[in-house]
Scaffold this motif. Structure first.
Motif, short mmCIF file in Angstrom:
data_model
loop_
_atom_site.label_atom_id
_atom_site.label_comp_id
_atom_site.label_asym_id
_atom_site.label_seq_id
_atom_site.Cartn_x
_atom_site.Cartn_y
_atom_site.Cartn_z
N PRO A 38 0.81 -1.23 0.00
CA PRO A 38 0.00 0.00 0.00
C PRO A 38 0.84 1.28 0.00
N LEU A 39 2.00 1.26 0.65
CA LEU A 39 2.86 2.44 0.66
C LEU A 39 3.39 2.75 -0.74
N VAL A 40 3.83 1.73 -1.45
CA VAL A 40 4.30 1.93 -2.83
C VAL A 40 3.15 2.39 -3.71
N SER A 41 1.95 1.87 -3.47
CA SER A 41 0.78 2.29 -4.24
C SER A 41 0.46 3.77 -4.00
N LEU A 42 0.59 4.22 -2.77
CA LEU A 42 0.35 5.64 -2.48
C LEU A 42 1.38 6.53 -3.15
N PHE A 43 2.63 6.12 -3.15
CA PHE A 43 3.66 6.89 -3.87
C PHE A 43 3.33 6.97 -5.35
N CYS A 44 2.84 5.87 -5.91
CA CYS A 44 2.46 5.85 -7.32
C CYS A 44 1.30 6.81 -7.58
N LEU A 45 0.28 6.78 -6.74
CA LEU A 45 -0.86 7.67 -6.92
C LEU A 45 -0.44 9.13 -6.78
N ASN A 46 0.49 9.40 -5.90
CA ASN A 46 1.00 10.76 -5.76
C ASN A 46 1.69 11.23 -7.04
N GLU A 47 2.51 10.37 -7.62
CA GLU A 47 3.19 10.73 -8.87
C GLU A 47 2.21 10.85 -10.04
N ILE A 48 1.19 10.01 -10.05
CA ILE A 48 0.19 10.10 -11.12
C ILE A 48 -0.56 11.41 -11.02
N ALA A 49 -0.91 11.82 -9.80
CA ALA A 49 -1.63 13.08 -9.62
C ALA A 49 -0.76 14.27 -10.03
N ALA A 50 0.55 14.15 -9.87
CA ALA A 50 1.45 15.25 -10.22
C ALA A 50 1.83 15.25 -11.71
N ALA A 51 1.65 14.12 -12.38
CA ALA A 51 2.03 14.03 -13.80
C ALA A 51 1.07 14.86 -14.65
N ALA A 52 1.64 15.54 -15.62
CA ALA A 52 0.85 16.47 -16.44
C ALA A 52 0.24 15.79 -17.66
N SER A 53 0.96 14.89 -18.29
CA SER A 53 0.47 14.29 -19.54
C SER A 53 0.17 12.80 -19.35
N LYS A 54 -0.56 12.26 -20.30
CA LYS A 54 -0.88 10.83 -20.25
C LYS A 54 0.35 9.96 -20.45
N ILE A 55 1.31 10.45 -21.20
CA ILE A 55 2.54 9.70 -21.42
C ILE A 55 3.31 9.56 -20.10
N LYS A 56 3.39 10.66 -19.35
CA LYS A 56 4.07 10.59 -18.05
C LYS A 56 3.32 9.67 -17.09
N LYS A 57 2.00 9.71 -17.12
CA LYS A 57 1.22 8.83 -16.25
C LYS A 57 1.44 7.37 -16.63
N THR A 58 1.54 7.10 -17.92
CA THR A 58 1.81 5.73 -18.37
C THR A 58 3.16 5.26 -17.88
N TRP A 59 4.18 6.11 -17.97
CA TRP A 59 5.51 5.74 -17.48
C TRP A 59 5.53 5.53 -15.97
N VAL A 60 4.74 6.31 -15.24
CA VAL A 60 4.64 6.12 -13.79
C VAL A 60 4.03 4.76 -13.48
N ILE A 61 2.97 4.39 -14.20
CA ILE A 61 2.34 3.08 -13.97
C ILE A 61 3.31 1.96 -14.32
N ILE A 62 4.03 2.09 -15.41
CA ILE A 62 5.01 1.05 -15.80
C ILE A 62 6.11 0.96 -14.76
N LYS A 63 6.61 2.09 -14.30
CA LYS A 63 7.69 2.11 -13.32
C LYS A 63 7.26 1.45 -12.01
N TYR A 64 6.10 1.82 -11.51
CA TYR A 64 5.66 1.28 -10.22
C TYR A 64 5.18 -0.16 -10.33
N SER A 65 4.62 -0.55 -11.45
CA SER A 65 4.25 -1.96 -11.60
C SER A 65 5.50 -2.83 -11.67
#
Length: 120
Positions: A38-65
């Protein structure tokens, strides 16, 4: 909650995963499930909320998965969460789906929370 259900299904029902009968391994497994994932998931959600574009959000999901996938298989290598059958593909699919579902739930809650207010 999904991690708890996944662990219970694989451990108890399908017998694909074994947790060694040592109090140290059992306690480690509980800490990984209740605290680390859950802690890693919260860090991921924080980065997703801060990401500006869909490409950055996709890279955040790939990185955290990949990070969650690595943590799962590291716990397997250390003997905490022993996989009986190697299911690398489905493990990766689970973590990507898990983070995408978490992102959708976050969006719904943010939409409800900010209803009637200007978007941040």
């Amino acid at each position: 909650m999904m991690i708890q259900n996944r662990s219970a299904i694989f451990t108890m029902n399908m017998k694909n995963v074994v947790i060694p009968q040592s109090i140290m391994f059992e306690f480690s497994h509980v800490l990984i499930r209740i605290v680390l994932y859950p802690l890693v998931s919260l860090f991921c959600l924080n980065e997703i909320a801060a990401a500006a574009s869909k490409i950055k959000k996709t890279w955040v999901i790939i990185k955290y998965s990949a990070l969650l996938f690595g943590l799962e298989w590291l716990s397997d290598w250390l003997g905490v969460f022993k996989h009986m059958k190697p299911y690398l593909f489905w493990s990766g699919v689970f973590w990507i789906g898990y983070l995408m579902l978490m992102m959708m739930i976050m969006k719904v809650f943010r939409r409800i929370f900010y209803k009637g207010y200007l978007k941040p």
